[in-house]
Design an enzyme around this catalytic site. Structure first.
Site, PDB file in Angstrom:
ATOM      1  N   PRO A 291       0.824  -1.214   0.000  1.00 21.54           N
ATOM      2  CA  PRO A 291       0.000   0.000   0.000  1.00 21.54           C
ATOM      3  C   PRO A 291       0.856   1.262   0.000  1.00 21.54           C
ATOM      4  O   PRO A 291       1.892   1.319   0.672  1.00 21.54           O
ATOM      5  CB  PRO A 291      -0.776  -0.119   1.319  1.00 21.54           C
ATOM      6  CG  PRO A 291       0.098  -0.965   2.187  1.00 21.54           C
ATOM      7  CD  PRO A 291       0.826  -1.911   1.281  1.00 21.54           C
ATOM      8  N   GLY A 292       0.437   2.245  -0.755  1.00 18.84           N
ATOM      9  CA  GLY A 292       1.101   3.556  -0.747  1.00 18.84           C
ATOM     10  C   GLY A 292       0.136   4.580  -0.175  1.00 18.84           C
ATOM     11  O   GLY A 292       0.184   4.926   0.998  1.00 18.84           O
ATOM     12  N   CYS A 361       1.304  28.769 -14.911  1.00 16.52           N
ATOM     13  CA  CYS A 361       0.812  29.308 -16.184  1.00 16.52           C
ATOM     14  C   CYS A 361       0.175  28.245 -17.063  1.00 16.52           C
ATOM     15  O   CYS A 361       0.714  27.904 -18.124  1.00 16.52           O
ATOM     16  CB  CYS A 361       1.961  29.982 -16.909  1.00 16.52           C
ATOM     17  SG  CYS A 361       1.819  31.748 -16.783  1.00 16.52           S
ATOM     18  N   GLU A 362      -0.911  27.702 -16.619  1.00 19.05           N
ATOM     19  CA  GLU A 362      -1.676  26.690 -17.359  1.00 19.05           C
ATOM     20  C   GLU A 362      -3.124  26.867 -16.944  1.00 19.05           C
ATOM     21  O   GLU A 362      -3.398  26.927 -15.740  1.00 19.05           O
ATOM     22  CB  GLU A 362      -1.297  25.265 -16.904  1.00 19.05           C
ATOM     23  CG  GLU A 362       0.067  24.780 -17.264  1.00 19.05           C
ATOM     24  CD  GLU A 362       0.163  24.263 -18.679  1.00 19.05           C
ATOM     25  OE1 GLU A 362      -0.836  23.739 -19.195  1.00 19.05           O
ATOM     26  OE2 GLU A 362       1.236  24.411 -19.266  1.00 19.05           O
ATOM     27  N   TYR A 390       1.453  11.004  -3.615  1.00 14.91           N
ATOM     28  CA  TYR A 390       1.596  11.453  -5.002  1.00 14.91           C
ATOM     29  C   TYR A 390       1.430  12.966  -5.145  1.00 14.91           C
ATOM     30  O   TYR A 390       0.901  13.443  -6.147  1.00 14.91           O
ATOM     31  CB  TYR A 390       0.619  10.689  -5.928  1.00 14.91           C
ATOM     32  CG  TYR A 390       0.766   9.193  -5.773  1.00 14.91           C
ATOM     33  CD1 TYR A 390       1.839   8.521  -6.336  1.00 14.91           C
ATOM     34  CD2 TYR A 390      -0.144   8.457  -5.014  1.00 14.91           C
ATOM     35  CE1 TYR A 390       2.007   7.149  -6.157  1.00 14.91           C
ATOM     36  CE2 TYR A 390       0.016   7.082  -4.833  1.00 14.91           C
ATOM     37  CZ  TYR A 390       1.086   6.445  -5.406  1.00 14.91           C
ATOM     38  OH  TYR A 390       1.246   5.096  -5.220  1.00 14.91           O
TER      39      TYR A 390
HETATM   40  C1  LIG Z   1       3.837  -1.982  -8.106  1.00 11.58           C
HETATM   41  C2  LIG Z   1       3.075  -1.028  -7.263  1.00 11.58           C
HETATM   42  N1  LIG Z   1       2.896  -1.314  -5.962  1.00 11.58           N
HETATM   43  C3  LIG Z   1       2.227  -0.471  -5.154  1.00 11.58           C
HETATM   44  C4  LIG Z   1       1.704   0.725  -5.622  1.00 11.58           C
HETATM   45  C5  LIG Z   1       0.985   1.619  -4.673  1.00 11.58           C
HETATM   46  O1  LIG Z   1      -0.280   1.961  -5.070  1.00 11.58           O
HETATM   47  P1  LIG Z   1      -1.227   2.760  -4.067  1.00 11.58           P
HETATM   48  O2  LIG Z   1      -0.480   3.986  -3.661  1.00 11.58           O
HETATM   49  O3  LIG Z   1      -2.437   3.079  -4.831  1.00 11.58           O
HETATM   50  O4  LIG Z   1      -1.466   1.860  -2.903  1.00 11.58           O
HETATM   51  C6  LIG Z   1       1.863   1.039  -6.980  1.00 11.58           C
HETATM   52  C7  LIG Z   1       1.313   2.298  -7.518  1.00 11.58           C
HETATM   53  O5  LIG Z   1       1.471   2.675  -8.641  1.00 11.58           O
HETATM   54  C8  LIG Z   1       2.572   0.141  -7.821  1.00 11.58           C
HETATM   55  O6  LIG Z   1       2.753   0.413  -9.115  1.00 11.58           O
END
Ligand SMILES: Cc1ncc(COP(=O)(O)O)c(C=O)c1O
Length: 446
Positions: A291-292, A361-362, A390
């Site tokens: 998870p990110g 500037c967009e 992100y």
């Molecule tokens: C290989 C892989 N693992 C984990 C993630 C994490 O995704 P998320 O931040 O949506 O949990 C990504 C996101 O692009 C990914 O490409």
């Protein structure tokens, strides 16, 4: 209005995060400012780690560093016993320089350079997630030259369509990532990997996409990967012990979104795997998830100062802030939606419909299309929620604007963890060649 993590509204009517008054943070550190709620970040690490450990003993949660990676965070992740997924030499360097244990690092990437592969091998990362045949052969050669064995996973695309934005869908057949399962490429890759000396194939990896709200696709992915393990066993006699199911768990960017509880993913994965393992007489594998945003996203807030407000009667009101697509490109990139609050009048009714624009500037430099705010005025502090993932990691110096600072807040303390860039930082890599010196004659075209 949903308040995230440790957020509260104090007696002055100001938004607080981690016990710190956001107007004071803005005054002290300047704006735009990324604010990271340490307790919330740790809390989310623990929910995922503990729920997975309960459902799938011996499992590992590997934080996706692409969502947010700075040195202080590497320390927190190590303290929380999480692994770390890196996707480039730069992310790997950050992790190693921050003292993150190499054996808990997973090295990803669909086009790793030879030097990135060499760096991963030399530093002793735990797993290299191999994406294609070229990489597999290059890695085998490099490992042989270094007299090492590389522990690898093979990234595969299981052909699962998750309902999310096309740019963050990755599990379907038409994807730049990984070995395709549908056409037998993944099985062929497993056979090849198992035949290579200096390569130790531990299992398979997939990541079906991001910001996914249903549990079924994760269950389906678990079943698909277990079936691939069974096919590999039938073909080669080897039972691979690990399955990495990637990340992609959805979060609540705004009030209309209702993601499942974070601890629900582990039971969905366990259910899928138990069923498939029983069907194919396989031992239950060691499970990894990556998870990110589910860890970093809701823990982050960005504070901006409100500048000009342009009202176009019967059309819309643009409220401009001192940041924008340079610190958060997600709205411009994928039409992401965010929620926000006037931090210095957080107790007031949001009664005015505006659209929040950046200063780049967009025309597409928008942070939020249509949000209700409490009668905003120039000088207000706008808090945009759920910006931990992100945002900083995708930030740029477009228009030569310095990238913002980041503070870590906890129990009333705020620590700077990324200093604000200066104009000098922005031009630090510029070089004027000698032949352009004022005393030299200009080179004439043609
Ligand atoms: C290989 C892989 N693992 C984990 C993630 C994490 O995704 P998320 O931040 O949506 O949990 C990504 C996101 O692009 C990914 O490409």
């Amino acid at each position: 209005m949903h308040l995230y993590g440790t957020m509260a509204i104090n007696a002055a009517g100001h938004l607080e995060i981690g016990g710190c008054d956001c107007t004071e943070l803005a005054q002290h550190f300047g704006t735009p400012l990324y604010v990271l709620d340490e307790s919330e970040f740790r809390h989310r690490c623990r929910i995922l780690r503990d729920s997975l450990a309960k459902e799938c003993p011996g499992s590992e949660v590997v934080f996706a560093g692409k969502s947010l990676l700075v040195a202080a965070l590497c320390r927190i992740l190590a303290q929380e016993n999480l692994g770390l997924d890196v996707v480039s030499g730069g992310e790997l360097y950050t992790a190693l320089q921050s003292g993150f244990p190499a054996h808990r690092i997973f090295m990803h990437g669909n086009n790793k350079s030879q030097s990135e592969l060499r760096m991963a091998l030399e530093s002793g990362v735990g797993r290299i997630v191999v994406d294609n045949f070229l990489e597999l052969d290059q890695l085998a050669q490099l490992a042989r030259a270094q007299h090492r064995t590389a522990d690898i996973l093979l990234r595969v695309t299981p052909g699962i369509e998750a309902h999310t934005h096309a740019y963050v869908k990755t599990g379907q057949v038409d994807s730049k990532f990984g070995f395709t399962m549908e056409n037998g490429q993944a099985l062929a890759a497993a056979k090849r990997a198992l035949s290579l000396p200096n390569i130790n194939l531990m299992g398979f990896h997939c990541h079906i996409g991001s910001q996914i709200f249903e549990l079924e696709p994760f269950q389906d992915a678990a079943v698909a990967l277990a079936e691939l393990v069974a096919q590999t066993r039938d073909l080669t006699g080897q039972v691979l012990p690990e399955l990495d199911l990637g990340g992609g768990f959805g979060i609540r960017y705004h009030d209309q979104e209702r993601p499942p509880a974070l601890d629900g993913y582990a039971s969905a994965i366990r259910a899928g795997l138990s069923q498939a393992c029983a069907k194919h007489s396989l031992p239950f594998p060691r499970v990894i998830i990556e998870p990110g945003r589910a860890i970093s996203g809701e823990a982050g807030t960005t504070l901006y100062s409100v500048g000009s407000i342009k009202e176009i009667p019967a059309v819309r009101t643009y409220l401009s802030v001192d940041g924008g697509m340079g610190d958060n490109p997600r709205t411009a990139l994928y039409g992401a939606k965010y929620s926000a609050l006037i931090a210095n009048r957080a107790d007031q009714e949001p009664d005015t419909l505006v659209s929040v624009a950046g200063k780049y500037c967009e025309s597409g430099d928008m942070l939020i299309w249509d949000v209700q705010l409490a009668a905003p005025r120039p000088g207000d502090i706008l808090a945009v929620f759920c910006t931990g993932a992100y945002n900083y990691s995708m930030a740029s110096n477009y228009n030569r604007l310095p990238r913002p600072a980041m503070v870590l807040v906890c129990d009333g303390e705020a620590d700077l963890i990324v200093r604000r860039e200066t104009y000098a930082d922005v031009m630090a890599n510029d070089i004027i060649p000698k032949r352009l010196a004022p005393e030299n004659k200009a080179c004439r075209a043609g």
